[in-house]
Design an enzyme around this catalytic site. Structure first.
Site, PDB file in Angstrom:
ATOM      1  N   SER A   1       0.830  -1.199   0.000  1.00  0.00           N
ATOM      2  CA  SER A   1       0.000   0.000   0.000  1.00  0.00           C
ATOM      3  C   SER A   1       0.872   1.260   0.000  1.00  0.00           C
ATOM      4  CB  SER A   1      -0.947  -0.049   1.202  1.00  0.00           C
ATOM      5  OG  SER A   1      -1.898   0.982   1.140  1.00  0.00           O
TER       6      SER A   1
ATOM      7  N   ASP B   1      -5.750  -4.556  -1.790  1.00  0.00           N
ATOM      8  CA  ASP B   1      -4.679  -4.124  -0.888  1.00  0.00           C
ATOM      9  C   ASP B   1      -3.891  -5.315  -0.343  1.00  0.00           C
ATOM     10  OD1 ASP B   1      -3.119  -3.026   1.159  1.00  0.00           O
ATOM     11  OD2 ASP B   1      -4.626  -1.543   1.668  1.00  0.00           O
TER      12      ASP B   1
END
Length: 413
Positions: free
Chosen positions: A47, A166
């Site tokens: 991320s 993610d």
């Protein structure tokens, strides 16, 4: 224990809008122990950590990195309900910022050097991607690594025809060899470089490799990760990251040349100031350092870049909109204005979605069928046994079941 003969790797945790922390920590390492970064084998990231790893390896100027982060925070805070406002499209902001800032040969620079953590939607497994063939592939991988399900959108983006979300869902602090990897995280925990707090509370949890101490400070940080605070408060995370990295270097005797000891001041005290008052063991996101001499050890480059990025660049109209009476009026009008703005945002996203709508609808159909099939198997055991018998019969006759999984381009609706 640090071994100077080894080649170390660095892993940057996923942390949403708290990526400022990684900037400060990396700058400290580059100034106080440049050999750690120069000789590093691999950079891992998830991320926001992946975004930082890529921008660092590409040698983006510090001022430009700070400008990108500050602009993203300002965009997120420009509306009444922040990141939840329908006009705020974080996927588009990240994609546009990367396309504008990354060099055209970024795929050649980071291939084999940076590992990006992704979570494959089809089976929930973690995937580390390190080889890229174009700039667009790098951007797609980073957008996937930053896609938080539901928060970022409904339909996950794709990378090389496969849907990913993610990387923090499966591995928020990716490592291949824990003994030779320096982990960096802005949350209070047990990582190599992270904030420390003196407290009698020793409870902590490990969520997808992210160590979290159970304290109110982490609760505030987790909130700031999705709903950023003022740019000045977020910018202070750079100082926190710088000091925590300095503490790590000092404890392991890595600093180049003699340095002033900061060990007594880098650990957050058990009682911190909040609005001028001491509050138990609460450690707010806004830093509370008791030794003013600490600031003399900070990098002049960091101080200058942060001061420049925090400068107010808003026009007169924005300043008028930020006046208290105007903001109060905007909140009063929110029940009327929000439905209209939501409708406009929905139409705009629908228009931009049209090129990918067929592939995305096929993927939604496949995903829905998979969910229904799993629910049916859980609720009706007889169906599960019948499906197992059918699979066994197909295998016996030389057939291999292969569920249809249509893939499309990145959507992130």
């Amino acid at each position: 224990m640090y071994d100077p003969e080894r080649r170390w790797s660095l892993s940057f945790a996923g942390c949403g809008f708290l990526g400022f922390y990684h900037v400060g920590a990396t700058l400290c390492l580059s100034e106080r122990a440049p050999h750690l970064l120069r000789d590093a084998r691999t950079f891992f990231g998830c991320s926001a950590g992946a975004l930082h790893a890529v921008t660092f390896v590409c040698s983006l100027p510090l001022g430009r990195i700070m400008e990108i982060l500050m602009d993203l925070v300002r965009k997120a805070r420009s509306r009444n309900i922040g990141t939840l406002h329908p006009f705020f499209n974080i996927n588009k902001c990240i994609r546009d910022g990367l396309q504008e800032s990354l060099p055209d040969n970024v795929h050649q620079v980071i291939s084999g050097k940076v590992h990006i953590s992704l979570t494959r939607v089809s089976d929930g497994e973690n995937v580390l991607v390190s080889e890229f063939h174009s700039k667009d592939e790098v951007v797609d991988a980073l957008v996937c690594s930053c896609f938080i399900p539901l928060f970022s959108g409904l339909i996950p983006p794709s990378f090389r025809g496969e849907r990913y979300v993610d990387g923090g869902v499966s591995d928020n602090v990716p490592v291949l060899d824990a003994k030779t990897t320096i982990t960096v995280s802005p949350f209070y925990g047990e990582h190599d470089i992270c904030p420390k707090v003196k407290s009698t509370n020793f409870f902590h949890v490990n969520i997808t490799n992210l160590s979290l101490r159970l304290c109110t400070g982490n609760l505030q940080l987790l909130t700031r990760a999705l709903f950023p605070s003022d740019v000045k408060v977020m910018g202070e995370l750079c100082y926190q990251g710088y000091l925590d990295a300095f503490r790590f270097l000092e404890e392991n005797g890595i600093c180049n040349g003699p340095q002033r000891s900061l060990s007594l001041s880098l650990v957050a005290p058990e009682a911190c100031l909040e609005n001028g008052k001491l509050v138990g063991d609460k450690v707010p996101v806004s830093l509370c350092f008791t030794d003013e001499n600490i600031w003399e050890t900070l990098s002049p480059e960091l101080s200058t870049a942060l001061s420049e990025a925090i400068k107010d660049r808003e026009g007169y109209l924005s300043k008028v909109c930020n006046l208290l009476p105007v903001r109060i009026l905007s909140y009063i009008m929110l029940p009327c204005s929000l439905p209209v703005e939501s409708a406009i945002a929905a139409v705009h996203r629908l228009v931009t979605w049209l090129p990918d709508i067929q592939d995305d609808i096929q993927w939604l159909q496949w995903a829905t069928s998979q969910v229904c099939a799993r629910m049916t198997m859980c609720l009706l055991p007889s169906t599960r046994s019948r499906a197992s018998k059918d699979d066994h019969r197909m295998l016996k006759h030389g057939h291999h079941p292969s569920p249809h999984k249509p893939q499309g381009n990145s959507a992130g609706l």
